[in-house]
Write a protein that holds these residues in place. Structure first.
Motif, mmCIF file in Angstrom:
data_model
loop_
_atom_site.group_PDB
_atom_site.id
_atom_site.type_symbol
_atom_site.label_atom_id
_atom_site.label_comp_id
_atom_site.label_asym_id
_atom_site.label_seq_id
_atom_site.Cartn_x
_atom_site.Cartn_y
_atom_site.Cartn_z
ATOM 1 N N UNK A 192 2.673 3.095 -6.888
ATOM 2 C CA UNK A 192 1.601 2.957 -5.895
ATOM 3 C C UNK A 192 0.450 2.105 -6.413
ATOM 4 N N UNK A 193 0.177 2.207 -7.697
ATOM 5 C CA UNK A 193 -0.925 1.429 -8.263
ATOM 6 C C UNK A 193 -0.608 -0.058 -8.256
ATOM 7 N N UNK A 194 0.604 -0.417 -8.635
ATOM 8 C CA UNK A 194 1.025 -1.811 -8.576
ATOM 9 C C UNK A 194 0.980 -2.324 -7.141
ATOM 10 N N UNK A 195 1.494 -1.525 -6.214
ATOM 11 C CA UNK A 195 1.489 -1.923 -4.805
ATOM 12 C C UNK A 195 0.068 -2.173 -4.313
ATOM 13 N N UNK A 196 -0.852 -1.313 -4.714
ATOM 14 C CA UNK A 196 -2.253 -1.489 -4.327
ATOM 15 C C UNK A 196 -2.828 -2.781 -4.906
ATOM 16 N N UNK A 197 -2.510 -3.077 -6.156
ATOM 17 C CA UNK A 197 -3.022 -4.288 -6.809
ATOM 18 C C UNK A 197 -2.482 -5.547 -6.137
ATOM 19 N N UNK A 198 -1.213 -5.526 -5.738
ATOM 20 C CA UNK A 198 -0.627 -6.683 -5.064
ATOM 21 C C UNK A 198 -1.229 -6.857 -3.678
ATOM 22 N N UNK A 199 -1.358 -5.762 -2.941
ATOM 23 C CA UNK A 199 -1.897 -5.848 -1.580
ATOM 24 C C UNK A 199 -3.363 -6.266 -1.561
ATOM 25 N N UNK A 200 -4.051 -6.089 -2.681
ATOM 26 C CA UNK A 200 -5.466 -6.479 -2.751
ATOM 27 C C UNK A 200 -5.641 -7.989 -2.900
ATOM 28 N N UNK A 201 -4.561 -8.716 -3.169
ATOM 29 C CA UNK A 201 -4.652 -10.151 -3.446
ATOM 30 C C UNK A 201 -4.908 -10.959 -2.178
#
Length: 246
Positions: A50-59
């Motif tokens: 979930x943390x990786x997904x959040x970081x990618x979606x923040x781009x």
């Protein structure tokens, strides 16, 4: 550029030229831009991290790096013009920075690798301003590295650290870095420094770069690619069947 979504990940279906132009316009306007590329492995790991997904979606821009993702998106009906390889985009943006006098900062790899990568970048782009560089083993004092990047007055930051560390580092510190553009570039410094060879063009076009990496580092890579490629094929098969039924 057209934005699509694949397995919960937003992606920008763009050509290399479109990506460079869009990024260049934002840098010139001093608009902070957080960039990421996605490949099969990253897309698979996002399903359970979930943390990786959040970081990618923040781009602000998510380019597709990996023929597997390009072909998968096309199979599901998305119009994806081409792959935007991170290592190639990195070189295009260095050229852009060199012609406009934008300082850059290189972060990642070992001390010797990032030093060789910096020299190789200057060799390729004579007017390039390397504002600073730092190895990627700094997790006991992240804030000091962030302060060094900010003090360098770099406009572009390239982070060559493994996933998901680089994506999460960028997302965690993006408001403190003081740069206009930041991009994770994975193993690019190893390629630029000559530590790792890049796959031949024909293997890149056929989506076989992963096999070339396995051939170079079989013990470290074969389990990783076997697992992620198999899971992606399963995800893609289920999604394709769902579209057929729908």
């Amino acid at each position: 550029m057209k934005r699509i979504e694949l397995f919960g990940c937003p992606m920008d279906a763009a050509t290399m030229d479109e990506a460079v132009e869009w990024i260049g316009q934002r840098i010139a306007a001093r608009q902070f831009t957080q960039h990421v590329v996605v490949n099969v492995a990253k897309l698979v790991h996002m399903q359970n991290d979930a943390r990786l997904a959040e970081s990618v979606r923040a781009c602000d821009i998510v380019n597709i790096d990996g023929m597997g993702v390009v072909w998968g998106a096309r199979l599901l009906g998305h119009d994806v013009p081409e792959r935007v390889a991170g290592v190639d985009l990195f070189d295009r943006l260095l050229a852009h920075a060199a012609t406009r006098g934008y300082p850059v900062f290189l972060l990642g790899g070992t001390g010797s690798v990032v030093e060789r990568a910096a020299q190789a970048c200057i060799g390729r782009h004579a007017r390039l301003d390397i504002a600073g560089h730092h190895h990627g083993y700094f997790w006991d004092d992240e804030e000091a590295v962030v302060q060094a990047i900010r003090a360098s007055r770099a406009r572009l930051l390239f982070v060559a650290i493994t996933s998901p560390k680089k994506e999460n580092f960028i997302n965690r510190w993006k408001n403190e870095l003081g740069v206009d553009f930041v991009m994770g570039v994975g193993g690019t410094f190893d390629v630029i420094a000559g530590k790792v060879r890049r796959a031949p063009r024909w293997m890149q076009r056929c989506g076989l770069e992963w096999l070339f990496r396995v051939m170079q580092e079989p013990r470290r890579m074969w389990r990783r690619y076997l697992g992620t490629n198999s899971r992606f094929a399963l995800m893609l098969g289920r999604a394709w069947l769902a579209t057929r039924r729908g």
